[in-house]
Enzyme design. Structure first.
Site, short mmCIF file in Angstrom:
data_model
loop_
_atom_site.label_atom_id
_atom_site.label_comp_id
_atom_site.label_asym_id
_atom_site.label_seq_id
_atom_site.Cartn_x
_atom_site.Cartn_y
_atom_site.Cartn_z
N ARG A 1 52.06 37.27 25.20
CA ARG A 1 52.40 36.47 26.38
C ARG A 1 51.57 35.19 26.45
O ARG A 1 51.97 34.24 27.12
CB ARG A 1 52.17 37.28 27.66
CG ARG A 1 53.18 38.41 27.88
CD ARG A 1 52.98 39.08 29.23
NE ARG A 1 52.89 38.07 30.28
CZ ARG A 1 51.87 37.96 31.12
NH1 ARG A 1 50.85 38.78 31.04
NH2 ARG A 1 51.88 37.03 32.05
N VAL B 1 37.41 36.72 41.51
CA VAL B 1 38.77 36.21 41.66
C VAL B 1 39.78 37.35 41.78
O VAL B 1 40.61 37.37 42.69
CB VAL B 1 39.14 35.28 40.49
CG1 VAL B 1 40.57 34.76 40.64
CG2 VAL B 1 38.16 34.11 40.41
N ARG C 1 54.84 36.99 36.60
CA ARG C 1 54.68 36.47 37.95
C ARG C 1 55.08 35.01 38.08
O ARG C 1 55.53 34.57 39.12
CB ARG C 1 53.22 36.60 38.39
CG ARG C 1 52.73 38.01 38.55
CD ARG C 1 51.32 38.00 39.09
NE ARG C 1 51.26 37.34 40.38
CZ ARG C 1 51.44 37.93 41.55
NH1 ARG C 1 51.71 39.22 41.60
NH2 ARG C 1 51.37 37.24 42.68
N ARG D 1 47.14 39.94 43.79
CA ARG D 1 47.63 38.56 43.76
C ARG D 1 48.79 38.36 44.74
O ARG D 1 49.93 38.08 44.34
CB ARG D 1 48.05 38.18 42.33
CG ARG D 1 46.91 38.35 41.35
CD ARG D 1 47.09 37.52 40.11
NE ARG D 1 48.03 38.09 39.17
CZ ARG D 1 48.18 37.64 37.93
NH1 ARG D 1 47.48 36.65 37.49
NH2 ARG D 1 49.07 38.18 37.13
N PRO D 2 48.53 38.52 46.03
CA PRO D 2 49.63 38.49 47.01
C PRO D 2 50.30 37.12 47.08
O PRO D 2 49.69 36.09 46.82
CB PRO D 2 48.92 38.80 48.34
CG PRO D 2 47.51 38.40 48.12
CD PRO D 2 47.22 38.69 46.68
N ILE D 3 51.59 37.17 47.45
CA ILE D 3 52.37 35.93 47.54
C ILE D 3 52.45 35.43 48.98
O ILE D 3 53.17 34.47 49.25
CB ILE D 3 53.79 36.14 46.98
CG1 ILE D 3 54.50 37.28 47.74
CG2 ILE D 3 53.74 36.42 45.48
CD1 ILE D 3 55.97 37.39 47.43
N ASP D 4 51.69 36.08 49.88
CA ASP D 4 51.80 35.67 51.29
C ASP D 4 51.35 34.23 51.51
O ASP D 4 51.85 33.56 52.41
CB ASP D 4 50.99 36.63 52.19
CG ASP D 4 49.51 36.65 51.86
OD1 ASP D 4 49.18 36.57 50.66
OD2 ASP D 4 48.69 36.76 52.78
N ASP E 1 39.91 33.91 33.52
CA ASP E 1 40.68 34.17 32.29
C ASP E 1 39.81 34.20 31.04
O ASP E 1 40.30 34.52 29.96
CB ASP E 1 41.78 33.12 32.12
CG ASP E 1 43.03 33.47 32.92
OD1 ASP E 1 43.05 34.53 33.56
OD2 ASP E 1 43.98 32.66 32.92
N ASN F 1 49.42 28.24 31.05
CA ASN F 1 49.35 28.17 32.52
C ASN F 1 49.74 26.81 33.07
O ASN F 1 49.86 26.64 34.29
CB ASN F 1 47.94 28.55 32.99
CG ASN F 1 47.65 30.02 32.80
OD1 ASN F 1 48.57 30.84 32.71
ND2 ASN F 1 46.38 30.37 32.72
#
Length: 419
Positions: free
Chosen positions: A399, A328, A93, A122-125, A306, A23
């Protein structure tokens, strides 16, 4: 189709070294777009997500040299593209993080709407509102987002509606070459944010206050590039620490910054573990009988979402009733059904709360890795289960965990990859 075979009942002991943080390295690679000369990044984990974001950079005309193990040499002198294709962004993402650096460097970016683990919207706005505040024009159509700033971006004060890690990172990158000063308020405080800020500063940027709720970015005209070493992966470290706790193990986890693991260390001690903190390592001794605990996931410095799935696996064999409150993400209990298949006693409410009544034993069976951290939880459950656990859909695990099988094998686990 590849799968993991885990035969339970082995006490883990020995030493394991944690890789660089997934991350942290992904936004750092995205930030390399800012460099007009190029950069060198060390402690890069060899993961699918790293390969994906390197391919995104190559689509932009950037050269990425991976010939040296765990090192990336990035030649970002010439950028020939400004669009990240759907086939790459849909799998991860973090590909969306190139939007901020592209906007800063070339004034234009087009990104397909992101994918990745199905653990919530998990919006990108929040990202897009920030870019607009900096002066970018946003166009959304046909599953993609395009941002335009042909005359550059202008510094301003941005208040984030939620301390989103991705939005904080994206806006730090975008603002790094904006005219004037940008202040990001209600910013995420994660260690990975600090690592990105350190990298931007090494490249020639001016970021102050990373790790606090207010980050100040003074825009610069250009950033040549630089050399950087990625911080250790606190989630990988935490996964091994919980494995030690669950198996009555005695393990030392090396390449660790204990300061990043305070909430988990506190909960492991509450569960009855001995945890000894070193300068660059942590020693965990699991108890004969785990005590029940309560966790509530929160943005850093709270308990990390996580680590929720892995700790829930531990709760399944603790004596008594434990509880989890997930604040979260709204869809992060997909591992519950898989743990139930193994004999766990878990009751969920509203997709956010779970009560876990400890059972004497879990039983091996076939389960799925429904997402990255859920996959890790399946491995941990398999380590203590009676019999053999077969885990499918392990591409999720790939991943985020480098050499997971060999690392667990070195600690005495009976785990193999087949197919």
């Amino acid at each position: 189709m590849e799968k993991l075979i885990v035969r339970g009942g082995h006490r883990l002991h020995g030493t394991v070294r944690v890789s660089g943080a997934k991350n942290a390295v992904l936004p750092i690679i995205a930030a390399s777009v800012l460099g007009t000369e190029g950069s060198k990044i060390a402690e890069v984990p060899e993961l699918e997500d790293v390969s994906t974001i390197c391919k995104v950079l190559e689509c932009l005309g950037i050269r990425v040299d991976r010939s040296e193990p765990h090192v990336l040499k990035i030649d970002s002198r010439n950028i020939t593209g400004w669009e990240a294709p759907y086939d790459l962004v849909s799998t991860m993402r973090a590909s969306f993080l190139v939007m901020g650096s592209l906007l800063a460097r070339v004034g234009r970016a087009k990104i397909s709407l992101p994918g990745g683990c199905a653990i919530g919207t998990r919006p990108i706005d929040i990202h897009l509102k920030g870019f607009e505040a900096l002066g970018a024009t946003i166009k959304q159509s046909h599953g993609s987002v395009e941002a335009l700033a042909p005359n550059g971006l202008t510094g301003t004060t941005i208040y984030l509606d939620f301390p989103s890690v991705g939005a904080t990172e994206n806006l730090m990158m975008a603002a790094s070459m904006a005219k004037g000063t940008t202040i990001v308020e209600n910013a995420a405080q994660e260690p990975e944010i600090v690592d990105l800020a350190n990298y931007i500063n090494v490249m020639g940027g001016k970021v102050r206050g990373a790790g606090t709720t207010a980050i100040r970015i003074d825009g610069v005209k250009s950033m040549p590039g630089g050399e950087h070493m990625v911080i250790p992966d606190r989630i990988e470290a935490g996964t091994f620490m919980v494995a030690g706790a669950m198996t009555q193990g005695d393990i030392k986890v090396e390449n660790v910054l204990c300061e990043h693991l305070k909430p988990l260390i506190a909960k492991l001690r509450e569960a009855g573990c001995i945890v000894e903190e070193g300068i660059n390592d942590v020693h965990v001794v699991g108890p004969r009988e785990l005590k029940p605990i309560t966790i509530k996931t929160m943005p850093y410095p709270g308990f990390p979402t996580d680590m929720q799935a892995q700790v829930m696996a531990m709760m399944c064999i603790a004596k008594g009733q434990s509880s989890v409150l997930e604040t979260v993400f709204e869809n992060r209990f997909m591992h519950v059904d898989e743990l139930l298949r193994m004999g766990a006693n878990i009751k969920t409410s509203g997709g956010r709360a779970a009560l876990i009544e400890g059972v004497p034993k879990l039983y091996g069976c076939q389960v799925r890795a429904t997402d990255l951290r859920a996959g890790a939880a399946m491995v941990l459950a398999g380590l203590v289960a009676d019999g053999t656990t077969e885990i499918t859909d392990i591409y999720h695990i790939d991943r985020g965990y480098e050499n997971l099988v060999s690392k667990f094998t070195k600690l005495g686990a009976d785990i193999s990859r087949v197919g």
